[in-house]
Write a protein that holds these residues in place. Structure first.
Motif, PDB file in Angstrom:
ATOM      1  N   GLY A 169      46.631 123.163  29.179  1.00  0.00           N
ATOM      2  CA  GLY A 169      45.668 123.848  30.032  1.00  0.00           C
ATOM      3  C   GLY A 169      44.847 124.885  29.305  1.00  0.00           C
ATOM      4  N   PHE A 170      44.758 124.716  27.982  1.00  0.00           N
ATOM      5  CA  PHE A 170      43.932 125.632  27.193  1.00  0.00           C
ATOM      6  C   PHE A 170      42.545 125.029  27.014  1.00  0.00           C
ATOM      7  N   GLU A 171      41.524 125.822  27.246  1.00  0.00           N
ATOM      8  CA  GLU A 171      40.154 125.359  27.011  1.00  0.00           C
ATOM      9  C   GLU A 171      39.554 126.204  25.904  1.00  0.00           C
ATOM     10  N   GLN A 173      36.952 127.410  24.876  1.00  0.00           N
ATOM     11  CA  GLN A 173      35.601 127.750  25.283  1.00  0.00           C
ATOM     12  C   GLN A 173      35.252 129.085  24.635  1.00  0.00           C
ATOM     13  N   ALA A 175      33.147 131.424  25.797  1.00  0.00           N
ATOM     14  CA  ALA A 175      32.805 132.526  26.697  1.00  0.00           C
ATOM     15  C   ALA A 175      33.474 132.301  28.050  1.00  0.00           C
ATOM     16  N   TRP A 176      34.024 133.371  28.578  1.00  0.00           N
ATOM     17  CA  TRP A 176      34.601 133.364  29.916  1.00  0.00           C
ATOM     18  C   TRP A 176      34.091 134.593  30.652  1.00  0.00           C
ATOM     19  N   PRO A 178      35.318 137.141  34.104  1.00  0.00           N
ATOM     20  CA  PRO A 178      36.387 137.357  35.078  1.00  0.00           C
ATOM     21  C   PRO A 178      35.986 136.799  36.446  1.00  0.00           C
ATOM     22  N   PHE A 180      39.972 135.953  35.443  1.00  0.00           N
ATOM     23  CA  PHE A 180      40.570 135.049  34.467  1.00  0.00           C
ATOM     24  C   PHE A 180      41.741 134.268  35.057  1.00  0.00           C
ATOM     25  N   GLY A 181      42.496 134.915  35.934  1.00  0.00           N
ATOM     26  CA  GLY A 181      43.687 134.282  36.486  1.00  0.00           C
ATOM     27  C   GLY A 181      43.911 134.709  37.930  1.00  0.00           C
ATOM     28  N   TYR A 182      45.020 134.222  38.481  1.00  0.00           N
ATOM     29  CA  TYR A 182      45.312 134.422  39.905  1.00  0.00           C
ATOM     30  C   TYR A 182      45.438 135.898  40.266  1.00  0.00           C
ATOM     31  N   TYR A 183      46.200 136.642  39.440  1.00  0.00           N
ATOM     32  CA  TYR A 183      46.560 137.996  39.856  1.00  0.00           C
ATOM     33  C   TYR A 183      45.395 138.980  39.735  1.00  0.00           C
ATOM     34  N   ASP A 184      44.543 138.782  38.742  1.00  0.00           N
ATOM     35  CA  ASP A 184      43.390 139.686  38.657  1.00  0.00           C
ATOM     36  C   ASP A 184      42.344 139.318  39.704  1.00  0.00           C
ATOM     37  N   GLU A 186      43.125 138.231  42.694  1.00  0.00           N
ATOM     38  CA  GLU A 186      43.704 138.827  43.897  1.00  0.00           C
ATOM     39  C   GLU A 186      43.497 140.353  43.902  1.00  0.00           C
ATOM     40  N   TYR A 187      43.720 140.970  42.763  1.00  0.00           N
ATOM     41  CA  TYR A 187      43.587 142.425  42.599  1.00  0.00           C
ATOM     42  C   TYR A 187      42.169 142.861  42.928  1.00  0.00           C
ATOM     43  N   GLN A 192      40.083 146.755  45.178  1.00  0.00           N
ATOM     44  CA  GLN A 192      40.361 147.776  44.159  1.00  0.00           C
ATOM     45  C   GLN A 192      39.078 148.125  43.389  1.00  0.00           C
TER      46      GLN A 192
ATOM     47  N   SER B 177      45.302 139.351  34.402  1.00  0.00           N
ATOM     48  CA  SER B 177      46.448 139.218  35.301  1.00  0.00           C
ATOM     49  C   SER B 177      47.677 139.940  34.762  1.00  0.00           C
ATOM     50  N   VAL B 180      47.399 143.505  35.694  1.00  0.00           N
ATOM     51  CA  VAL B 180      47.690 143.737  37.118  1.00  0.00           C
ATOM     52  C   VAL B 180      49.203 143.770  37.331  1.00  0.00           C
ATOM     53  N   ARG B 184      51.386 146.948  38.674  1.00  0.00           N
ATOM     54  CA  ARG B 184      52.212 146.904  39.890  1.00  0.00           C
ATOM     55  C   ARG B 184      53.671 147.224  39.575  1.00  0.00           C
ATOM     56  N   ILE B 212      32.623 138.507  25.206  1.00  0.00           N
ATOM     57  CA  ILE B 212      32.456 137.327  26.060  1.00  0.00           C
ATOM     58  C   ILE B 212      33.815 136.702  26.385  1.00  0.00           C
ATOM     59  N   PRO B 334      49.025 130.968  37.942  1.00  0.00           N
ATOM     60  CA  PRO B 334      48.453 131.023  36.588  1.00  0.00           C
ATOM     61  C   PRO B 334      47.817 132.380  36.286  1.00  0.00           C
ATOM     62  N   LEU B 335      48.145 132.910  35.106  1.00  0.00           N
ATOM     63  CA  LEU B 335      47.528 134.158  34.653  1.00  0.00           C
ATOM     64  C   LEU B 335      46.314 133.887  33.767  1.00  0.00           C
ATOM     65  N   ASN B 336      46.406 132.791  33.010  1.00  0.00           N
ATOM     66  CA  ASN B 336      45.384 132.470  31.986  1.00  0.00           C
ATOM     67  C   ASN B 336      45.151 133.652  31.074  1.00  0.00           C
ATOM     68  N   TRP B 338      45.462 133.951  28.107  1.00  0.00           N
ATOM     69  CA  TRP B 338      44.897 133.610  26.792  1.00  0.00           C
ATOM     70  C   TRP B 338      43.395 133.879  26.752  1.00  0.00           C
ATOM     71  N   LYS B 339      42.816 134.229  27.881  1.00  0.00           N
ATOM     72  CA  LYS B 339      41.404 134.616  27.880  1.00  0.00           C
ATOM     73  C   LYS B 339      41.269 136.120  27.629  1.00  0.00           C
ATOM     74  N   PHE B 403      52.183 127.775  29.472  1.00  0.00           N
ATOM     75  CA  PHE B 403      51.157 128.441  28.658  1.00  0.00           C
ATOM     76  C   PHE B 403      50.284 129.376  29.487  1.00  0.00           C
TER      77      PHE B 403
END
Lengths: 192, 553
Positions: A169-171, A173, A175-176, A178, A180-184, A186-187, A192, B177, B180, B184, B212, B334-336, B338-339, B403
């Protein structure tokens, strides 16, 4: 064929991240990085370092370390081509460990199953032999090179079509934006 | 203006050895002040367009950091009674313009007032060289602020942070993530996590673009110059003055001193391997905490039999690595991680541990991806971190799940200065130029290991509070055998008998020889030394320029 981000995909991404106008400043550098991505060696290409016969044996071992099942494994990633590439680069020590270890493994195959070729054994027989040598330098070297061939840049000969990256599941890429993931996500969605 | 070119037989004002975190700033400052400067760098001038997401090249082949396979061996032993062995990575640093500021993770914690006077506040520690600095936080604060603005730092003043004269130029990086989850968890434990200050631009600043979020910071060069290396932030300005010549591929062999006790020139091998010598009115060593003492030892002569500027016997001693701990876990979603940048939240409640614990120490904990976000490194170490088989279908399928679901809380801690932790010349091993290799002797002090254990256990508590499964971790309980923080080996001090440089970075023994890099530090700080090295460089350059203006070099 590499699945690294190409120009068209990059511009699509840039459009999605249009609110991040600063990304445009980096565009030339990102495009240069995209252009530097090199493809993996073609399947069936000739080997540079390995003999065809030993290559088939090493590939069979790599295929037990990262098997091909519902998803591509070491075989489809072209791990053996990665090994062939990097072993040419001042890595005689590893090559010696690999050749000696293979000879020992083939002896065990002969003794246990009356078969001189590891790759001709059944998968269950192969696994049984590998379990016995799990803690050897030979197996550690095979495991390291298999993982490296699965997850390094295709220009070293493996990770064909980025199947290794896709597996976890690594891309790759450049440039990304935000979240980035589920928890941020949600945050930040939580006011916030 | 175009880059300067100086003949080797012309006496330039300054030769600076090393173009890293300190050397890049030193060159820019001295050249801007109008001095003629030759900046020596043993590696190449790599730029943003040269960097790739290349794990094999950087992490295995050590394209940036070099090793014995590239003709640059280093040796390691734990104690002075052992024979040191060649290791792949002992005193690690990047061999390129900008040095390790190019491939570092960019964590930019300022030192705090306590760091400069801890020995007098906390008391001395028997058997160590624990000492106060000859300068205070207030002396360095203006230069920390210059680093913030001229190098480029993103952050937000935290609850425990020391006073600052000006706000950060860039807001903090967007939280990841892992940040966060750390925030918490810290709340549950009654602690405070706040945005991690980083030398990575969250928005355009000083003509450089914002980050980026590609994820390849730690161990990699930034592909867009958003990371605030001295290569990106300082070198172009140094060269644009027209007073600075950058000589890459040049390895300095000796600093030559005369009978009057002054340095006169440095000898070096140029990019073609030809021996050269550059004359200079003064020399500034910014070669890092391993190579600076090595060069002083290699420059020994009749007047300086134990190494140049080593009448104190302190050159090479007091090597401090900083301690580290890592605790990893898996989460349902997923936190991802790695970004983007390595760390976005930090917990600093235990900057100084309670002396009642019975040992000295302190540090901070930040949140990251457990393998620096890189796939190969993750696949190699995942079974060790999360359990399960190390090969086969189950191994493969575990990787696929883990991962993007993994996080680590990492501790960064103090090291005590000791005579017995040091850099010397190896008597048996030489490099490609025939020079004795760096020999590192190092065993963490029991207090340093106790401190690591404290942060390891706290990280486990935090990981549990965050709701992770498969929690496991690591700290070097038997002591470290290498690091990239190379601190203390030419320490600053007022007393020439117990230090190598004075508070203006001039060596006590040689009036026109200066040193500024990690070797200048008196104490280790809490595991993120580069910002302090850079602040020292701005301050040292100002003092050296003033001395030059007064005709005192």
């Amino acid at each position: 064929m590499t699945r690294s981000i190409n120009r068209r995909e990059f511009f699509a991404l840039t459009a999605r991240a249009a609110s991040k106008s600063f990304i445009v400043l980096s565009t030339p550098a990102i495009l240069a990085a995209c252009d530097r991505a090199a493809p993996a060696r073609e399947q069936q290409a000739a080997f540079q370092t390995l003999q065809a016969q030993e290559a088939a044996e090493f590939e069979a071992i790599a295929a037990r370390i990262i098997p091909s099942d519902e998803t591509p494994g070491a075989r489809e990633a072209g791990v053996i081509y990665f090994m062939d590439t990097v072993l040419a680069d001042d890595r005689e020590q590893e090559l010696t460990i690999l050749r000696q270890g293979l000879a020992d493994l083939q002896q065990s195959a002969q003794a246990e199953y009356n078969q001189s070729s590891f790759s001709q054994l059944t998968e269950a027989q192969q696994d049984a032999l590998l379990v016995n040598i799990e803690n050897s330098d030979f197996f550690a070297t095979m495991r390291f090179l298999t993982i490296a061939g699965m997850f390094s840049l295709p220009e070293y000969g493996g990770n064909r079509d980025l199947v290794g990256y896709e597996l976890i599941g690594f891309e790759n890429q450049h440039a990304w934006a935000p979240p980035f993931g589920y928890y941020d996500a949600e945050y930040n969605g939580g006011g916030q | 203006m175009a880059e300067a070119v100086y003949p080797t037989r012309e006496e330039v004002d300054f030769v600076i050895v090393g173009s890293g975190a300190a050397g890049g700033i030193m060159a820019r400052e001295l050249a801007t002040a109008g001095h003629s400067v030759v900046l020596m760098e043993q590696g190449p001038h790599l730029r943003a367009a040269d960097f790739k997401h290349d794990e094999w090249g950087y992490d295995v082949n050590r394209d940036l950091t070099w090793n014995h396979r590239r003709g640059h061996p280093q040796t390691f032993r734990k104690t002075e009674s052992e024979t040191a062995e060649v290791r792949d990575s002992v005193c690690g640093y990047a061999h390129n313009v900008g040095g390790s500021s190019v491939h570092f993770s960019g964590n930019f914690w300022r030192f705090r007032p306590i760091d400069f006077m801890e020995a007098s506040v906390r008391g001395s520690i028997a058997g160590t060289n624990f000492a106060d600095w000859p300068i205070r936080y207030e002396d360095l604060e203006p230069y920390y602020t210059r680093v913030d603005w001229e190098i480029g730092v993103s952050g937000q003043q935290g609850p425990w942070d020391p006073p600052r004269s000006r706000d950060y130029p860039c807001p903090p990086m967007p939280v990841k993530s892992s940040g966060v989850l750390l925030e918490r968890a810290a709340e549950q434990l009654g602690l405070t996590a706040y945005p991690a200050p980083v030398a990575i631009l969250s928005q355009p600043h000083n003509g450089r673009p914002g980050c980026i979020h590609c994820g390849f910071c730690n161990g990699y060069g930034c592909e867009v110059d958003a990371k605030s290396s001295s290569m990106a932030a300082m070198i172009p300005q140094a060269l644009a003055t027209g007073n600075c010549e950058l000589r890459t591929g040049c390895t300095v062999g000796q600093v030559i001193s005369n009978n009057a006790g002054r340095v006169t020139e440095v000898t070096y091998w140029d990019a073609d391997g030809v021996e050269q010598a550059q004359r200079a009115r003064a020399v500034v060593l910014c070669a890092n905490g391993a190579e600076t003492p090595r060069l002083l030892f290699l420059s020994a002569n009749n007047q300086h039999p134990d190494g140049l500027a080593n009448s104190s016997g302190m050159v090479g001693k007091n090597l401090m690595f900083n301690g580290y701990t890592s605790v990893s876990g898996l989460f349902d979603e997923p936190l991802n991680d790695w970004k983007s940048v390595p760390a976005t939240r930090v917990v600093h409640d235990y900057y100084s541990l309670d002396p009642a614990l019975g040992f000295y120490g302190g540090g901070g904990i930040d949140s990251r991806h457990p393998s620096r976000g890189v796939p190969m490194g993750f696949a190699r170490s995942a079974p060790r971190m999360f359990g399960g088989p190390a090969w086969g279908s189950e191994f493969k399928n575990n990787l696929a799940r883990q991962f993007s679901h993994a996080a680590a809380f990492e501790g960064h801690t103090t090291s005590l200065p000791l005579d017995s932790n040091n850099v010397t010349l190896d008597p048996n091993v030489t490099d490609r130029w025939g020079r004795p290799a760096v020999r590192c002797t190092y065993q963490d002090h029991p207090d340093d290991i106790a401190t690591m254990r404290f942060f390891y256990e706290l990280s486990i508590e935090l990981m549990e509070a965050a709701g992770a499964s498969n929690i496991d971790g690591f700290y070097p309980e038997n002591g470290q055998e290498g690091n990239v923080h190379l601190l203390g080996t030419c320490r600053m001090g007022d007393d020439p008998a117990s230090s190598v440089i004075d508070s203006s970075h001039r060596t006590h023994d040689v009036e026109n020889l200066f040193i500024c890099d990690g070797s200048s530090l008196v104490t280790s700080g809490r595991g993120q030394p580069t910002m302090t090295i850079m602040a020292l460089a701005f301050r040292a350059a100002e003092l050296i320029d003033q001395a030059a203006q007064r005709g005192e070099i």
